[in-house]
Design an enzyme around this catalytic site. Structure first.
Site, PDB file in Angstrom:
ATOM      1  N   TYR A   1       0.828  -1.213   0.000  1.00  0.00           N
ATOM      2  CA  TYR A   1       0.000   0.000   0.000  1.00  0.00           C
ATOM      3  C   TYR A   1       0.857   1.256   0.000  1.00  0.00           C
ATOM      4  CZ  TYR A   1      -4.344  -2.515   0.075  1.00  0.00           C
ATOM      5  OH  TYR A   1      -5.390  -3.309  -0.322  1.00  0.00           O
TER       6      TYR A   1
ATOM      7  N   HIS B   1     -15.119   1.406  -2.217  1.00  0.00           N
ATOM      8  CA  HIS B   1     -14.051   0.571  -1.641  1.00  0.00           C
ATOM      9  C   HIS B   1     -13.039   1.358  -0.814  1.00  0.00           C
ATOM     10  CE1 HIS B   1     -14.983  -2.388  -5.150  1.00  0.00           C
ATOM     11  NE2 HIS B   1     -15.865  -2.475  -4.181  1.00  0.00           N
TER      12      HIS B   1
ATOM     13  N   CYS C   1      -7.271   2.052  12.379  1.00  0.00           N
ATOM     14  CA  CYS C   1      -6.821   1.019  13.312  1.00  0.00           C
ATOM     15  C   CYS C   1      -7.419  -0.323  12.875  1.00  0.00           C
ATOM     16  CB  CYS C   1      -7.301   1.370  14.726  1.00  0.00           C
ATOM     17  SG  CYS C   1      -7.041   0.031  15.907  1.00  0.00           S
TER      18      CYS C   1
ATOM     19  N   CYS D   1      -1.264   1.633  16.250  1.00  0.00           N
ATOM     20  CA  CYS D   1      -2.339   2.557  16.631  1.00  0.00           C
ATOM     21  C   CYS D   1      -1.935   3.263  17.916  1.00  0.00           C
ATOM     22  CB  CYS D   1      -3.636   1.797  16.861  1.00  0.00           C
ATOM     23  SG  CYS D   1      -4.940   2.839  17.543  1.00  0.00           S
TER      24      CYS D   1
ATOM     25  N   CYS E   1      -4.333   2.033  20.893  1.00  0.00           N
ATOM     26  CA  CYS E   1      -4.433   0.651  21.399  1.00  0.00           C
ATOM     27  C   CYS E   1      -3.253  -0.231  20.996  1.00  0.00           C
ATOM     28  CB  CYS E   1      -5.739   0.027  20.917  1.00  0.00           C
ATOM     29  SG  CYS E   1      -5.684  -0.499  19.196  1.00  0.00           S
TER      30      CYS E   1
ATOM     31  N   ALA F   1     -10.614   5.828 -22.218  1.00  0.00           N
ATOM     32  CA  ALA F   1     -11.606   6.739 -21.635  1.00  0.00           C
ATOM     33  C   ALA F   1     -11.200   8.202 -21.769  1.00  0.00           C
ATOM     34  CB  ALA F   1     -11.814   6.382 -20.163  1.00  0.00           C
TER      35      ALA F   1
HETATM   36  C1  BV8 Z   1     -17.997  -8.758   0.149  1.00  0.00           C
HETATM   37  C2  BV8 Z   1     -10.082  -2.032  -2.548  1.00  0.00           C
HETATM   38  C3  BV8 Z   1     -19.251  -9.742   1.867  1.00  0.00           C
HETATM   39  C4  BV8 Z   1      -8.788  -2.606  -2.092  1.00  0.00           C
HETATM   40  C5  BV8 Z   1     -11.273  -3.757  -3.820  1.00  0.00           C
HETATM   41  C6  BV8 Z   1     -20.723 -12.538  -5.940  1.00  0.00           C
HETATM   42  C7  BV8 Z   1     -20.193 -13.321  -6.921  1.00  0.00           C
HETATM   43  C8  BV8 Z   1     -18.807 -13.670  -6.873  1.00  0.00           C
HETATM   44  C9  BV8 Z   1     -17.960 -13.210  -5.854  1.00  0.00           C
HETATM   45  C10 BV8 Z   1     -18.501 -12.434  -4.886  1.00  0.00           C
HETATM   46  C11 BV8 Z   1     -19.871 -12.113  -4.912  1.00  0.00           C
HETATM   47  N1  BV8 Z   1     -20.100 -11.323  -3.839  1.00  0.00           N
HETATM   48  C12 BV8 Z   1     -18.949 -11.163  -3.130  1.00  0.00           C
HETATM   49  C13 BV8 Z   1     -17.961 -11.833  -3.745  1.00  0.00           C
HETATM   50  C14 BV8 Z   1     -16.578 -11.884  -3.312  1.00  0.00           C
HETATM   51  C15 BV8 Z   1     -15.742 -10.664  -3.761  1.00  0.00           C
HETATM   52  C16 BV8 Z   1     -15.640 -10.626  -5.258  1.00  0.00           C
HETATM   53  O1  BV8 Z   1     -16.349  -9.905  -5.929  1.00  0.00           O
HETATM   54  N2  BV8 Z   1     -14.671 -11.411  -5.760  1.00  0.00           N
HETATM   55  C17 BV8 Z   1     -14.402 -11.387  -7.225  1.00  0.00           C
HETATM   56  C18 BV8 Z   1     -12.893 -11.309  -7.431  1.00  0.00           C
HETATM   57  C19 BV8 Z   1     -14.979 -12.596  -7.882  1.00  0.00           C
HETATM   58  N3  BV8 Z   1     -16.313  -9.425  -3.262  1.00  0.00           N
HETATM   59  C20 BV8 Z   1     -15.946  -9.034  -2.004  1.00  0.00           C
HETATM   60  O2  BV8 Z   1     -15.188  -9.658  -1.295  1.00  0.00           O
HETATM   61  C21 BV8 Z   1     -16.569  -7.733  -1.507  1.00  0.00           C
HETATM   62  N4  BV8 Z   1     -16.997  -7.900  -0.149  1.00  0.00           N
HETATM   63  O3  BV8 Z   1     -18.625  -9.370  -0.674  1.00  0.00           O
HETATM   64  O4  BV8 Z   1     -18.222  -8.839   1.485  1.00  0.00           O
HETATM   65  C22 BV8 Z   1     -19.570  -9.358   3.226  1.00  0.00           C
HETATM   66  C23 BV8 Z   1     -20.811  -8.821   3.447  1.00  0.00           C
HETATM   67  C24 BV8 Z   1     -21.164  -8.506   4.751  1.00  0.00           C
HETATM   68  C25 BV8 Z   1     -20.247  -8.729   5.803  1.00  0.00           C
HETATM   69  C26 BV8 Z   1     -18.965  -9.227   5.529  1.00  0.00           C
HETATM   70  C27 BV8 Z   1     -18.605  -9.531   4.212  1.00  0.00           C
HETATM   71  C28 BV8 Z   1     -15.502  -6.602  -1.455  1.00  0.00           C
HETATM   72  C29 BV8 Z   1     -14.980  -6.306  -2.789  1.00  0.00           C
HETATM   73  C30 BV8 Z   1     -14.022  -5.086  -2.708  1.00  0.00           C
HETATM   74  C31 BV8 Z   1     -12.585  -5.509  -2.645  1.00  0.00           C
HETATM   75  N5  BV8 Z   1     -11.701  -4.332  -2.697  1.00  0.00           N
HETATM   76  N6  BV8 Z   1     -10.502  -2.629  -3.819  1.00  0.00           N
HETATM   77  C32 BV8 Z   1      -7.609  -2.157  -2.932  1.00  0.00           C
HETATM   78  O5  BV8 Z   1      -7.813  -1.470  -3.959  1.00  0.00           O
HETATM   79  O6  BV8 Z   1      -6.490  -2.475  -2.546  1.00  0.00           O
HETATM   80  S1  BV8 Z   1     -11.762  -4.447  -5.332  1.00  0.00           S
HETATM   81  C33 BV8 Z   1     -10.664  -3.771  -6.506  1.00  0.00           C
HETATM   82  O7  BV8 Z   1     -10.651  -4.713  -7.558  1.00  0.00           O
HETATM   83  C34 BV8 Z   1     -11.088  -2.466  -7.136  1.00  0.00           C
HETATM   84  O8  BV8 Z   1     -11.645  -1.585  -6.205  1.00  0.00           O
HETATM   85  C35 BV8 Z   1     -12.097  -2.933  -8.177  1.00  0.00           C
HETATM   86  O9  BV8 Z   1     -13.362  -3.134  -7.615  1.00  0.00           O
HETATM   87  C36 BV8 Z   1     -11.531  -4.287  -8.577  1.00  0.00           C
HETATM   88  C37 BV8 Z   1     -10.746  -4.160  -9.853  1.00  0.00           C
HETATM   89  O10 BV8 Z   1     -11.705  -4.118 -10.868  1.00  0.00           O
HETATM   90  P1  BV8 Z   1     -11.691  -2.894 -11.934  1.00  0.00           P
HETATM   91  O11 BV8 Z   1     -11.688  -1.593 -11.208  1.00  0.00           O
HETATM   92  O12 BV8 Z   1     -12.766  -3.191 -12.871  1.00  0.00           O
HETATM   93  O13 BV8 Z   1     -10.252  -3.012 -12.602  1.00  0.00           O
HETATM   94  P2  BV8 Z   1      -9.686  -4.178 -13.540  1.00  0.00           P
HETATM   95  O14 BV8 Z   1      -8.225  -4.036 -13.517  1.00  0.00           O
HETATM   96  O15 BV8 Z   1     -10.305  -5.485 -13.185  1.00  0.00           O
HETATM   97  O16 BV8 Z   1     -10.254  -3.802 -15.004  1.00  0.00           O
HETATM   98  C38 BV8 Z   1      -9.831  -2.601 -15.602  1.00  0.00           C
HETATM   99  C39 BV8 Z   1     -10.715  -2.451 -16.826  1.00  0.00           C
HETATM  100  O17 BV8 Z   1     -10.412  -1.209 -17.453  1.00  0.00           O
HETATM  101  C40 BV8 Z   1     -10.508  -3.551 -17.871  1.00  0.00           C
HETATM  102  O18 BV8 Z   1     -11.784  -3.946 -18.377  1.00  0.00           O
HETATM  103  C41 BV8 Z   1      -9.681  -2.847 -18.969  1.00  0.00           C
HETATM  104  O19 BV8 Z   1     -10.002  -3.362 -20.261  1.00  0.00           O
HETATM  105  C42 BV8 Z   1     -10.167  -1.415 -18.837  1.00  0.00           C
HETATM  106  N7  BV8 Z   1      -9.203  -0.374 -19.222  1.00  0.00           N
HETATM  107  C43 BV8 Z   1      -7.858  -0.390 -19.061  1.00  0.00           C
HETATM  108  N8  BV8 Z   1      -7.338   0.817 -19.490  1.00  0.00           N
HETATM  109  C44 BV8 Z   1      -8.401   1.576 -19.902  1.00  0.00           C
HETATM  110  C45 BV8 Z   1      -9.596   0.826 -19.737  1.00  0.00           C
HETATM  111  N9  BV8 Z   1     -10.818   1.302 -20.048  1.00  0.00           N
HETATM  112  C46 BV8 Z   1     -10.873   2.579 -20.576  1.00  0.00           C
HETATM  113  N10 BV8 Z   1      -9.758   3.372 -20.746  1.00  0.00           N
HETATM  114  C47 BV8 Z   1      -8.524   2.896 -20.438  1.00  0.00           C
HETATM  115  N11 BV8 Z   1      -7.457   3.683 -20.645  1.00  0.00           N
END
Ligand code: BV8
Length: 248
Positions: A66, A118, A126, A146, A149, A231
């Site tokens: 990070y 997110h 903390c 922290c 704590c 974009a």
């Molecule tokens: C939760 C912060 C429950 C951290 C992030 C349903 C189905 C399947 C799985 C799940 C489901 N529900 C939940 C899950 C599990 C999980 C999940 O979705 N897993 C996936 C991998 C299958 N979800 C979770 O765990 C969520 N929490 O469900 O909790 C719960 C409920 C109550 C109580 C307790 C628990 C939390 C999800 C959030 C995780 N944190 N980020 C950090 O950043 O370090 S996610 C992180 O990854 C990003 O924030 C973002 O969301 C994701 C990346 O995706 P994108 O942003 O789309 O980026 P990516 O690189 O994938 O794609 C880029 C795109 O841009 C491409 O298409 C590319 O072609 C395009 N591109 C590139 N350049 C350009 C462009 N387009 C235009 N112009 C350009 N120049």
């Protein structure tokens, strides 16, 4: 350049919403989650480091990851796509911006109504009680401790398996189900619940405009446009064609 029906649809819109992902910040020099990481992080998949398990296993490794990403964000500037969304916000009665990005570039560009699903990478909290922490003793501990704590500090972002901040998903879902047009910009649509906002908007009758460098894997449905390309090139050009010279 752009389909006349799309132009008309945008000009008639009273409420426009946008869902953005890492792709909108790619032209600001920030790596997306899909592309392989560089340097000493090349051997890690982001979704393997952005988890409470990884932090429990090796808090120093995750903190240093990070810190690296924070340094990239600090050196980055919002690009023309971020600025085009700021402009749309000044041109339509209601605009809602929902982002998966933790880089804060939308607000740095001047966007006002941003829903950060997110979290924000620059903020620290903390790991025991989640309270935000502004300052801590730099006694060399990694992660730092922290001040109240002694628990490890962590970035104020949502890790996989963690719940989103209270209320953000509800506000985002309201915007998705009430908008006339939903832009879906630079996201691969694989992470939930964020990805669920697109079918929600469709079911509510909104037009969907996807902007992505990757070509769509299915032909666009009715009331749907796929603009394939960077974009920061496509969005300013579209805004210019829909609202020429307005709001300047
Ligand atoms: C939760 C912060 C429950 C951290 C992030 C349903 C189905 C399947 C799985 C799940 C489901 N529900 C939940 C899950 C599990 C999980 C999940 O979705 N897993 C996936 C991998 C299958 N979800 C979770 O765990 C969520 N929490 O469900 O909790 C719960 C409920 C109550 C109580 C307790 C628990 C939390 C999800 C959030 C995780 N944190 N980020 C950090 O950043 O370090 S996610 C992180 O990854 C990003 O924030 C973002 O969301 C994701 C990346 O995706 P994108 O942003 O789309 O980026 P990516 O690189 O994938 O794609 C880029 C795109 O841009 C491409 O298409 C590319 O072609 C395009 N591109 C590139 N350049 C350009 C462009 N387009 C235009 N112009 C350009 N120049």
């Amino acid at each position: 350049m752009f389909d006349e029906a799309l132009i008309r649809r945008l000009r008639a819109a009273r409420h426009i919403a946008a869902l953005t992902g890492a792709g909108i910040s790619a032209e600001s020099g920030l790596p997306t989650f899909r592309e392989p990481q560089t340097g000493l992080w090349a051997r890690y998949r982001p979704e393997d480091l952005a988890t409470p398990e990884a932090f429990a296993r090796d808090p120093e490794l995750v903190w240093r990851w990070y810190e690296w990403r924070r340094s990239l964000v600090a050196a980055a500037e919002p690009n023309a796509a971020h600025h085009a969304l700021v402009r749309i916000e000044t041109l339509v009665p209601r605009f809602t911006l929902v982002t998966q990005n933790v880089d804060g570039l939308h607000e740095r560009a001047g966007s006002r109504s941003v829903i950060e699903l997110h979290g924000r990478i620059q903020r620290t909290k903390c790991s025991r009680d989640g309270r935000l922490v502004e300052a801590w003793d730099d006694d060399g501990a990694v992660p730092p401790r922290c001040p109240s704590c002694g628990a490890a500090l962590r970035p104020d972002v949502v890790w996989f398996g963690e719940a989103l901040p209270p209320g953000v998903l509800e506000r985002a879902a309201d915007a998705a189900s009430e908008c006339d047009v939903l832009f879906v910009i630079g996201t691969s649509g694989v992470v939930y619940p964020a990805a669920g906002l697109v079918p929600l908007a469709r079911r509510a009758g909104a037009a969907v405009v996807v902007i992505n460098t990757a070509a769509p894997d299915a032909p666009p449905g009715p009331d749907e446009w796929h603009l394939t390309g960077p974009a920061a090139k496509l969005l300013p050009a579209l805004v210019e064609q829909v609202w020429p010279d307005e709001g300047r």
